[in-house]
Design a protein around this motif. Structure first.
Motif, PDB file in Angstrom:
ATOM      1  N   SER A  60       0.321   4.844  10.064  1.00 25.67           N
ATOM      2  CA  SER A  60       1.078   6.037  10.437  1.00 25.67           C
ATOM      3  C   SER A  60       0.515   7.213   9.640  1.00 25.67           C
ATOM      4  CB  SER A  60       2.557   5.842  10.094  1.00 25.67           C
ATOM      5  OG  SER A  60       2.722   5.774   8.685  1.00 25.67           O
ATOM      6  N   GLU A  61       0.924   8.419   9.991  1.00 24.29           N
ATOM      7  CA  GLU A  61       0.457   9.590   9.245  1.00 24.29           C
ATOM      8  C   GLU A  61       0.859   9.490   7.778  1.00 24.29           C
ATOM      9  OE1 GLU A  61       1.029  13.549  10.796  1.00 24.29           O
ATOM     10  OE2 GLU A  61       0.885  12.796  12.845  1.00 24.29           O
ATOM     11  N   ALA A  62       2.058   9.011   7.515  1.00 21.40           N
ATOM     12  CA  ALA A  62       2.539   8.871   6.136  1.00 21.40           C
ATOM     13  C   ALA A  62       1.704   7.838   5.367  1.00 21.40           C
ATOM     14  CB  ALA A  62       4.010   8.478   6.120  1.00 21.40           C
ATOM     15  N   ASP A  63       1.353   6.726   6.033  1.00 21.30           N
ATOM     16  CA  ASP A  63       0.557   5.687   5.368  1.00 21.30           C
ATOM     17  C   ASP A  63      -0.868   6.150   5.099  1.00 21.30           C
ATOM     18  OD1 ASP A  63       2.687   3.931   5.347  1.00 21.30           O
ATOM     19  OD2 ASP A  63       2.050   2.863   7.153  1.00 21.30           O
ATOM     20  N   ALA A  64      -1.387   7.057   5.926  1.00 22.09           N
ATOM     21  CA  ALA A  64      -2.764   7.534   5.775  1.00 22.09           C
ATOM     22  C   ALA A  64      -2.871   8.724   4.825  1.00 22.09           C
ATOM     23  CB  ALA A  64      -3.331   7.910   7.140  1.00 22.09           C
ATOM     24  N   ALA A  65      -1.750   9.288   4.416  1.00 23.52           N
ATOM     25  CA  ALA A  65      -1.760  10.476   3.554  1.00 23.52           C
ATOM     26  C   ALA A  65      -2.000  10.110   2.090  1.00 23.52           C
ATOM     27  CB  ALA A  65      -0.435  11.217   3.685  1.00 23.52           C
ATOM     28  N   ASP A 117     -10.105   9.052   1.416  1.00 26.89           N
ATOM     29  CA  ASP A 117     -10.559   8.956   2.797  1.00 26.89           C
ATOM     30  C   ASP A 117      -9.939   7.704   3.393  1.00 26.89           C
ATOM     31  OD1 ASP A 117     -11.857   9.598   5.152  1.00 26.89           O
ATOM     32  OD2 ASP A 117     -13.833   8.932   4.493  1.00 26.89           O
ATOM     33  N   VAL A 118      -9.856   7.661   4.703  1.00 33.24           N
ATOM     34  CA  VAL A 118      -9.257   6.526   5.403  1.00 33.24           C
ATOM     35  C   VAL A 118     -10.207   6.066   6.497  1.00 33.24           C
ATOM     36  CG1 VAL A 118      -7.350   5.805   6.906  1.00 33.24           C
ATOM     37  CG2 VAL A 118      -6.895   7.284   4.949  1.00 33.24           C
ATOM     38  N   ARG A 119     -10.391   4.759   6.583  1.00 37.84           N
ATOM     39  CA  ARG A 119     -11.155   4.135   7.681  1.00 37.84           C
ATOM     40  C   ARG A 119     -10.231   3.125   8.352  1.00 37.84           C
ATOM     41  NH1 ARG A 119     -16.966   4.660   7.154  1.00 37.84           N
ATOM     42  NH2 ARG A 119     -17.207   6.597   5.983  1.00 37.84           N
ATOM     43  N   ILE A 120     -10.456   2.922   9.636  1.00 36.97           N
ATOM     44  CA  ILE A 120      -9.676   1.950  10.402  1.00 36.97           C
ATOM     45  C   ILE A 120     -10.664   0.990  11.039  1.00 36.97           C
ATOM     46  CG2 ILE A 120      -8.032   1.634  12.281  1.00 36.97           C
ATOM     47  CD1 ILE A 120      -7.205   4.615  11.749  1.00 36.97           C
ATOM     48  N   TRP A 121     -10.391  -0.322  10.919  1.00 29.00           N
ATOM     49  CA  TRP A 121     -11.326  -1.341  11.416  1.00 29.00           C
ATOM     50  C   TRP A 121     -10.564  -2.474  12.081  1.00 29.00           C
ATOM     51  CZ3 TRP A 121     -12.727  -6.452   9.675  1.00 29.00           C
ATOM     52  CH2 TRP A 121     -13.979  -6.894  10.129  1.00 29.00           C
ATOM     53  N   GLY A 122     -11.018  -2.876  13.254  1.00 29.04           N
ATOM     54  CA  GLY A 122     -10.489  -4.075  13.911  1.00 29.04           C
ATOM     55  C   GLY A 122      -9.097  -3.937  14.485  1.00 29.04           C
ATOM     56  N   VAL A 123      -8.714  -2.751  14.957  1.00 27.81           N
ATOM     57  CA  VAL A 123      -7.393  -2.580  15.558  1.00 27.81           C
ATOM     58  C   VAL A 123      -7.401  -3.190  16.957  1.00 27.81           C
ATOM     59  CG1 VAL A 123      -5.693  -0.888  16.361  1.00 27.81           C
ATOM     60  CG2 VAL A 123      -6.918  -0.509  14.223  1.00 27.81           C
ATOM     61  N   ALA A 160       0.808  -1.220   0.000  1.00 28.47           N
ATOM     62  CA  ALA A 160       0.000   0.000   0.000  1.00 28.47           C
ATOM     63  C   ALA A 160       0.842   1.272   0.000  1.00 28.47           C
ATOM     64  CB  ALA A 160      -0.936   0.006   1.203  1.00 28.47           C
ATOM     65  N   ARG A 161       2.093   1.179   0.437  1.00 28.66           N
ATOM     66  CA  ARG A 161       2.946   2.371   0.469  1.00 28.66           C
ATOM     67  C   ARG A 161       3.157   2.900  -0.941  1.00 28.66           C
ATOM     68  NH1 ARG A 161       5.509  -0.693   4.619  1.00 28.66           N
ATOM     69  NH2 ARG A 161       4.857   0.201   6.597  1.00 28.66           N
ATOM     70  N   GLY A 162       2.856   4.180  -1.124  1.00 26.04           N
ATOM     71  CA  GLY A 162       3.011   4.805  -2.430  1.00 26.04           C
ATOM     72  C   GLY A 162       1.871   4.524  -3.384  1.00 26.04           C
TER      73      GLY A 162
END
Length: 148
Positions: free
Chosen positions: A52-57, A61-67, A34-36
């Motif tokens: 991380s902030e870099a991975d979410a940039a 839109d970004v969603r986070i599930w099941g952390v 997913a990077r890049g």
């Protein structure tokens, strides 16, 4: 051998059928893949991973599930333990939010998970008929695959 035990080309109904396939594209990526890869028309859903902030940039839109919760090896809906189609329900819910205009109008969803969870996640998606009716699974990007 006249008959194969396993087809070399996927016959799964969830796999993308080509440029005429009108379903929403769905791609499963490891965190490294997913990077890049971020694009503004893609919704990134991080599964069982806190980005991380870099991975979410760069994503639309970004969603986070099941952390996993602090002090726990697994979250309540982690990818490796999920049963009963919770991930399918999440994807159906995202489609409903998109249709009602209450979330980002995505053209593709990238499911981003740990590399060890990737194959189990793909199997779970292939087994869910509701997911395959709305989403078309794209192969992971590689130098040997073409995106159509």
């Amino acid at each position: 051998m006249l008959f194969q035990r396993a087809a070399s080309v996927s016959t799964s109904p969830v796999m993308r059928k080509g440029p005429t396939d009108q379903r929403i594209r769905l791609q499963v990526l490891s965190t490294a893949e997913a990077r890049g890869h971020a694009q503004t028309d893609i919704l990134a859903v991080f599964l069982g991973v806190e980005p991380s902030e870099a991975d979410a940039a760069g994503w639309g839109d970004v969603r986070i599930w099941g952390v996993p919760e602090a002090g726990s090896d697994h979250g309540s809906l982690c990818v490796c333990c999920q049963t009963g189609g919770q991930l399918g329900r999440l994807l159906i819910g995202l489609m409903q939010e998109r249709a009602r205009g209450v979330c980002f109008f995505f053209k593709q969803i990238d499911l981003i998970c740990l590399s060890q969870d990737k194959s189990g996640l793909i199997q779970s998606l292939q087994a869910d008929p509701l997911v395959s009716s709305l989403y078309a699974l794209k192969p992971a990007p590689s130098r040997f695959s073409c995106d159509y």
